[in-house]
Design an enzyme around this catalytic site. Structure first.
Site, mmCIF file in Angstrom:
data_model
loop_
_atom_site.group_PDB
_atom_site.id
_atom_site.type_symbol
_atom_site.label_atom_id
_atom_site.label_comp_id
_atom_site.label_asym_id
_atom_site.label_seq_id
_atom_site.Cartn_x
_atom_site.Cartn_y
_atom_site.Cartn_z
ATOM 1 N N GLU A 12 0.844 -1.187 0.000
ATOM 2 C CA GLU A 12 0.000 0.000 0.000
ATOM 3 C C GLU A 12 0.882 1.241 0.000
ATOM 4 O O GLU A 12 1.750 1.375 0.864
ATOM 5 C CB GLU A 12 -0.904 -0.012 1.240
ATOM 6 N N PRO B 20 -4.446 -9.355 8.754
ATOM 7 C CA PRO B 20 -5.318 -9.822 7.669
ATOM 8 C C PRO B 20 -4.560 -10.723 6.673
ATOM 9 O O PRO B 20 -5.176 -11.525 5.981
ATOM 10 C CB PRO B 20 -5.790 -8.528 7.002
ATOM 11 N N PHE C 23 -0.900 -4.253 11.167
ATOM 12 C CA PHE C 23 -1.759 -4.509 10.018
ATOM 13 C C PHE C 23 -1.356 -5.750 9.234
ATOM 14 O O PHE C 23 -1.835 -5.984 8.123
ATOM 15 C CB PHE C 23 -1.784 -3.291 9.093
ATOM 16 N N HIS D 33 0.118 0.733 15.683
ATOM 17 C CA HIS D 33 1.265 1.281 14.957
ATOM 18 C C HIS D 33 2.582 1.124 15.716
ATOM 19 O O HIS D 33 3.581 1.724 15.338
ATOM 20 C CB HIS D 33 1.042 2.772 14.664
ATOM 21 N N LEU E 150 -6.010 -2.072 -1.045
ATOM 22 C CA LEU E 150 -5.800 -2.011 0.405
ATOM 23 C C LEU E 150 -6.252 -3.313 1.069
ATOM 24 O O LEU E 150 -7.352 -3.369 1.637
ATOM 25 C CB LEU E 150 -6.578 -0.810 0.966
ATOM 26 N N ALA E 151 -5.432 -4.354 1.010
ATOM 27 C CA ALA E 151 -5.826 -5.611 1.646
ATOM 28 C C ALA E 151 -4.593 -6.495 1.763
ATOM 29 O O ALA E 151 -3.997 -6.894 0.760
ATOM 30 C CB ALA E 151 -6.913 -6.318 0.830
ATOM 31 N N GLU E 152 -4.233 -6.792 2.968
ATOM 32 C CA GLU E 152 -2.985 -7.496 3.215
ATOM 33 C C GLU E 152 -3.024 -8.951 2.773
ATOM 34 O O GLU E 152 -2.004 -9.511 2.361
ATOM 35 C CB GLU E 152 -2.613 -7.394 4.698
ATOM 36 N N GLN F 16 2.254 -1.979 5.982
ATOM 37 C CA GLN F 16 2.456 -0.579 6.337
ATOM 38 C C GLN F 16 2.886 -0.383 7.798
ATOM 39 O O GLN F 16 3.779 0.407 8.077
ATOM 40 C CB GLN F 16 1.195 0.213 6.025
ATOM 41 N N PHE F 17 2.251 -1.131 8.700
ATOM 42 C CA PHE F 17 2.625 -1.100 10.111
ATOM 43 C C PHE F 17 2.440 -2.505 10.689
ATOM 44 O O PHE F 17 1.565 -3.257 10.237
ATOM 45 C CB PHE F 17 1.740 -0.121 10.902
HETATM 46 C C1 TPP Z 1 -5.593 -3.385 7.859
HETATM 47 C C2 TPP Z 1 -4.976 -2.041 7.667
HETATM 48 N N1 TPP Z 1 -4.053 -1.874 6.713
HETATM 49 C C3 TPP Z 1 -3.470 -0.685 6.534
HETATM 50 C C4 TPP Z 1 -3.806 0.388 7.309
HETATM 51 C C5 TPP Z 1 -3.095 1.729 7.107
HETATM 52 N N2 TPP Z 1 -4.036 2.732 6.581
HETATM 53 C C6 TPP Z 1 -4.650 3.583 7.411
HETATM 54 S S1 TPP Z 1 -5.752 4.545 6.597
HETATM 55 C C7 TPP Z 1 -5.389 3.829 5.114
HETATM 56 C C8 TPP Z 1 -6.118 4.269 3.882
HETATM 57 C C9 TPP Z 1 -7.598 4.159 4.070
HETATM 58 O O1 TPP Z 1 -8.269 4.616 2.926
HETATM 59 P P1 TPP Z 1 -9.846 4.715 2.888
HETATM 60 O O2 TPP Z 1 -10.454 3.425 3.282
HETATM 61 O O3 TPP Z 1 -10.206 5.247 1.557
HETATM 62 O O4 TPP Z 1 -10.243 5.750 4.025
HETATM 63 P P2 TPP Z 1 -9.802 7.267 4.156
HETATM 64 O O5 TPP Z 1 -8.547 7.292 4.956
HETATM 65 O O6 TPP Z 1 -9.662 7.816 2.792
HETATM 66 O O7 TPP Z 1 -10.912 7.918 4.915
HETATM 67 C C10 TPP Z 1 -4.402 2.865 5.272
HETATM 68 C C11 TPP Z 1 -3.830 2.068 4.180
HETATM 69 C C12 TPP Z 1 -4.773 0.173 8.295
HETATM 70 N N3 TPP Z 1 -5.160 1.152 9.126
HETATM 71 N N4 TPP Z 1 -5.347 -1.039 8.454
#
Ligand code: TPP
Ligand code: TPP
Ligand code: MG
Ligand code: MG
Lengths: 384, 329, 384, 329
Positions: free
Chosen positions: D33, D93, D90, D133, D62-64, D86-87
């Site tokens: 991501e 999944p 996370f 995190h 966005l999916a591990e 990313q952290f």
């Molecule tokens: C399982 C997981 N993977 C990665 C992250 C890191 N992360 C936090 S917000 C984000 C993007 C989220 O995008 P979206 O769903 O469009 O929501 P927005 O932030 O735009 O409101 C990511 C990748 C996380 N919080 N949880």
């Protein structure tokens, strides 16, 4: 194909775009809608003024929090700038008995549910992981693991069914659940699974996707090649796209979906098409991945400006009203700053008390170990 | 005190425990794959859907994250979901919900929210099964603060521990020794034996070497103790019962007498439960130990094909070999 | 609503049923199809006889394996009885360079790919976890964790794209990937994620769902309330339902989908509507959850009988042909029994060699420990 | 032997290592991501998409689970995917794909298939972050046969270990100490230091107490060793570097001299890496140990809110306190 052109191709130009439910144009003109006018025909000028107040005050909470972060009072903040109408419109469609499962950016929803703004700050200041009582306003804790809350919402909705708390026809009893999530979240397996569970169980849940077109640096095209609302059809329930910067349209479509749920007609998906005007969070630097022109384009669609224009156009409010709201915002901001700074740090050993309802002796022993250790410094200091 | 005793297999004792819990508390729900009409692939939920209805015994879609994630929501609404994971190796799609949500919700909410969820997992090998059907993943959960982990070794514990787990307010991973599902014992269905859910127990007294074990290996170790008698070695066998929190007081007490400890489990050795037992016992009983704690476990490989599982799994002989090694110091 | 009525409501009666691509009726009548006739117009009588042979021989592998399990030679078997046409039709659409990611029931696919039937047995006998070489026939190992292989297939397809091995127009070069999975599998997050990845990347992968209407004891209605093929539309690619007991229809629709993939036109979903005529596996007892009448109903749609009827009807084969196939099946069965019993148990210490490419010393030490331990018994025995 | 030295932060050293790997082998891919234009939230993949294109540096959905699962397919096709999570919090999944597929594919195939996948995970606390995190999930992976787990503690190791991991044929979980991303050192970009990927290393000689640690805590322990000097205590510090397999020979050797061992990590204590180190060292050095192995670790709670993380995390004083406890025996 670069990410850039891909990013543009699905936006901007209107051709090929899916239909968008809109009741207020960006210029604040109220346009009629065959289906959705009826859903808001009870809305009074007072309520419109209330929405305006919600929009302005929640935006102010947001901008104050950004400042507080800059001043080092918060560790982080996830700004919802630009998404106020999607949040206020949808949450003003809720009834008291409905239940909300937010992600981490639903500050205006929290506001509308009556959560004390200062309580939102604890998580971002690092003094707790969510300090409000979900039972008090039927507003669950923020969920940071993307998509996880959609399953919680669906399970909760299955509980509502089992309690006989929907489909009875009693407007004070029938309840619905709403799950908020982003465009990026739609890629997580959990979100698809929640669609399946909700559909198979006909659960009273509304999936409210704020498509702000970015998941951190990734444009929508990295998550889907068709509009997100269509995903619902593949799972067997209705989905639609609404102008997420139009508070009235968001109110109307969410009212409809919630009522379906309360009536026992099952889940729906709402894709609120909006735009994240700020950075992803205060640590993000959007200049690395998107063009200023895009932001400029969306400034013209500002969710607050259009309501203001609408109110002026239809003489629902005068200068005094707007000034009064500004003053209220200033007061609230002042209080927020004060309360933020006053948020107490938790006691270090408090962490041991909240892991389990029934704390095992082994963990109590670790607490004692920590306390003894910390006390040894106090002793040292005392003995100096 | 009336006594209503019945000879039950471990599987049937679990079934009776679930039934009792559902009778006692209308908020108790069963959910999982095939738990309804089929009664689960091991029939542990047999007959429950028929008697309690589809609203309380839910055949879920085939997805473990969905099972755990919706159980969270149901628990938040006041229900007490008992989730069945079909086999040990299939819990991992639900692992994120367990580790990041179930384990942390109480903590996250500063103690406000409770998730009285029980996740039942048939575990362990020895049944000649294909891949993913014979694993022992308990340490993955015991390493996770916020979860509790228990396992039963006999029908009596099966019956009572399961009820105790369901009525507890913390999330509990309940491991069922699948190869012992058909072991029988007389179970008093009315009178609780009085031992806590999070207590370990000496199941055979002995004086030469302490053996700490749990779940399917308890029977194996008890058999080893009988065999050891022939060689005039007296083994004290402790059934740990609770893997998180561990209750090692009886182990410390025993090791202070015997000076020697063998820990036995099916799971791979590295970072298995035996490792924690070894570390803590060494911390607590440093001056009593005559030998390092011996770990008799599965090897650090994936679970092998069924035809050679007997060489992978600890058996009576390997337990005795471990005892020999402890005594060799 | 009981599970039972729900189970029936989505089946049987034709009204409200989605369109099903069918080229051969259950009575063996070849019916014309506007779109799909062209896709099989090159098929010769010889090839039809070949399909018949595939169907009969693969069914025989299956039934022999069931017997071998009953005799204690296998620990388990997952019968594909009833699903032969879906498997033979789809896999005869493959080219050599295409790659298959099966689940655990694709015995006829394995047969068509040229996997030695005896090699299928190792996993179920418990002597290995999959003994064939995936590179040899581009037929990957069986995957038991439901849905996991759909992501592998999609990633593999992304590799095909990166190799420039699709969309070139060269029929010997352009490759596609096909992922097999069941109706129950569609509920797993992984499967939805694979749809998303495939769609966003336009990956050359065909998702072939054998909807045999049961996931162990759970009827389709526990996984979806709309036909499964529709799910594809929500993710932005084509999906269709085919008569899974019609080998020609399965061949036609899979040819089309594979060619789309090879041509660089992206993924498709095929829902092959079929029926699991046997138990879930040899340990399952379907009488606990489904009615005999359902089975009877599906017997009339047997995938082999209809090809036989078609061949007789159109004089493609005579009694001698059918007898010859039977004889071939008998021979093969005999060989299978023999080879099954001869499958050697692995050496216990072999497990240490295959955990890593580069085996760490710590693991070698454990191997030595096992070997020493096992040797101690040999010593004991020797010393007696 | 030319020397091309450069002063780099740990994050930049990782970036340089990735770049070098991509230059050396066209099969090496980055996926995750925000790894593309953004260069990852920590900029570890900065500039790589620009130079190697979108086909080799893939911004994934966005999916591990999808990230790891498609990496499996790419690896089967002959690629060498480097996945960024990313952290720490996370990764779960994607845990099913890691544990049931990545870890087992080589074994499942009887050694035929190889999955040269690297999963990079920034881990650990101390950066004032929100929930999920700041975690240290390394033991979950070290308990899993079929995976290898390593972690770097300084820019030189960051640069070389990452390249070594990418060129290895086994799947490797590569933990990056995120709070040390901005620590600097001079890195010789051309000459491999010669130490193997799966070797631990004495980073400071000492004679009174052995301290074994890894990742972010190496710096803390080195500082503790300096502080201990004032009290005339000589600490030998060992950077474990490889968590699975563990390379404990240098620890055994050291403990045989010092008789005392303190293990330090941020992760929760129960079944943390320190537990395995304690068990093995006690097995190997039973007669040398003057004290039980002391574990200085995070507590068995979820990671706390940032404002009190300093009381949760081991720091210089807690390391010294552990040393005192070891010496108190
Ligand atoms: C399982 C997981 N993977 C990665 C992250 C890191 N992360 C936090 S917000 C984000 C993007 C989220 O995008 P979206 O769903 O469009 O929501 P927005 O932030 O735009 O409101 C990511 C990748 C996380 N919080 N949880
Ligand atoms: C992740 C996971 N959960 C549970 C199981 C146990 N299980 C094996 S097969 C099966 C049903 C599969 O149904 P379907 O996908 O329709 O395939 P079919 O068996 O009908 O071919 C289940 C639940 C599993 N193998 N993997
Ligand atoms: Mg977004
Ligand atoms: Mg099926």
């Amino acid at each position: 194909m670069t990410v850039d052109t891909a990013a543009t191709s699905n936006r901007g130009a209107a051709d090929g775009e899916p239909e968008l439910v809109q009741l207020l144009t960006p210029e604040g003109q109220r346009i009629p809608h065959e289906r959705y006018d009826a859903l808001i025909d009870d809305i009074t000028a007072d309520e419109i003024r209330g929405f305006y107040r919600d929009l302005v005050l929640s935006r102010r909470i947001d901008s104050e929090a950004v400042s507080l972060q800059r001043q080092g009072e918060l560790g982080l903040w996830a700004s919802m700038l630009g998404q106020e109408a999607a949040q206020v419109g949808s949450s003003r469609a809720l009834r008291r008995q409905d239940h909300v499962f937010p992600t981490y950016r639903e500050h205006a929803v929290a506001w509308c549910r009556g959560v004390d703004p200062a309580q939102l700050l604890g998580l971002f200041r690092g003094v707790d992981q969510g300090s409000w009582d979900p039972a008090q306003n039927n507003f669950h804790l923020y969920t940071i693991v993307i998509g996880a809350q959609t399953l919680h919402a669906t399970g909760y909705a299955m509980g509502v069914q089992r309690d006989g708390a929907n489909g009875t026809g009693d407007p004070d009893r029938d309840a619905a659940v709403i799950a908020y999530f982003g465009d990026g979240a739609t890629s997580q397996g959990d979100v698809s699974e929640s669609f399946i569970w909700a559909s198979v169980n006909n659960a009273p849940v509304v999936f409210f996707c704020q498509n702000n077109q970015w998941a951190i640096s990734e444009p929508l095209e990295r998550q889907t090649r068709v509009p997100l609302y269509r995903r619902a059809h593949g799972f067997g329930f209705p989905g639609l796209r609404v102008d997420g910067n139009d508070v009235l349209a968001c109110l109307a479509v969410t009212r409809e979906a919630l009522q379906r749920a309360r009536d026992g007609e099952g889940p729906s998906l709402i894709e609120a098409f909006t735009y994240r005007m700020g950075a992803h969070t205060t640590t993000d630097d959007p200049t690395r991945y998107r063009l200023d022109t895009e932001l400029e384009h969306w400034r013209l669609k500002d969710p607050i400006e259009r309501v203001k224009a609408y109110m002026i156009r239809s003489e629902m409010a005068d200068q005094a009203f707007f000034e009064q709201i500004e003053a209220e915002a200033d007061d609230m901001a002042e209080r927020l700053r004060r309360e933020c700074r006053a948020l107490p740090d938790p006691a270090p050993d408090s962490i041991f008390d909240q892991v389990y309802v029934d704390t095992p002796p082994t963990l109590l022993a670790q607490r004692d170990e920590m306390v003894r250790y910390l006390d040894s410094f106090a002793d040292e200091e005392a003995s100096r | 005190m009336t006594s209503n005793a019945s000879t039950l297999t471990l599987a049937k004792a679990l079934n009776a425990g679930l039934r009792r819990s559902m009778e006692n508390d209308p908020k108790v729900l069963m959910m999982g794959e095939d738990v309804g009409k089929l009664g689960g692939v091991f029939r542990v939920t047999d007959g429950l859907q028929k008697d309690f209805g589809e609203d309380r015994v839910i055949d879920t879609p085939l997805a473990e994250s969905g099972i755990i994630g919706t159980a969270v929501g149901l628990a938040l609404r006041g229900y007490r979901p008992v989730c069945e994971i079909q086999f040990d190796g299939f819990v991992f799609p639900g692992y994120d919900q367990l580790v990041t949500q179930v384990a942390k919700m109480h903590f996250r909410s500063g103690g406000r929210l409770r998730l009285p969820i029980v996740v039942r997992i048939p575990y362990g090998g020895g049944i000649g099964a294909v891949e993913h059907h014979s694993e022992s993943p308990e340490a993955y959960f015991a390493h996770t603060p916020g979860l509790k982990v228990v396992t039963c070794a006999n029908p009596i514990d099966a019956y009572w521990m399961l009820q105790d787990a369901i009525s507890a307010d913390d999330p509990i991973i309940f491991f069922e020794p699948k190869r012992r599902y058909y072991e029988k014992a007389e179970v008093d269905l009315d009178n609780h034996p009085g031992i806590g859910l999070h207590a370990s127990r000496v199941v055979r007294d002995g004086s030469d070497v302490t053996v700490a074990t749990y779940g399917p290996m308890v029977k194996t170790c008890l058999e080893a103790a009988v065999a050891a008698e022939d060689e005039e070695r007296s083994l004290e066998i402790i059934d740990l019962r609770t893997l998180s929190p561990l209750d090692l007081d009886p182990v410390y007490e025993s090791v202070r007498r015997t000076g020697r400890l063998v820990v036995v489990h099916e799971a791979q050795r590295t970072l298995g439960i035996g490792t924690e037992v070894a570390a803590r016992v060494t911390e607590e009983c440093f001056y009593s130990l005559e030998a390092p704690v011996v770990r008799v476990t599965g090897y650090d490989t994936p679970y092998p094909p069924a035809r050679i599982e007997d060489d992978y799994l600890p058996d009576l002989d390997r337990v005795l070999d471990g005892v020999d090694r402890a005594l060799a110091y």
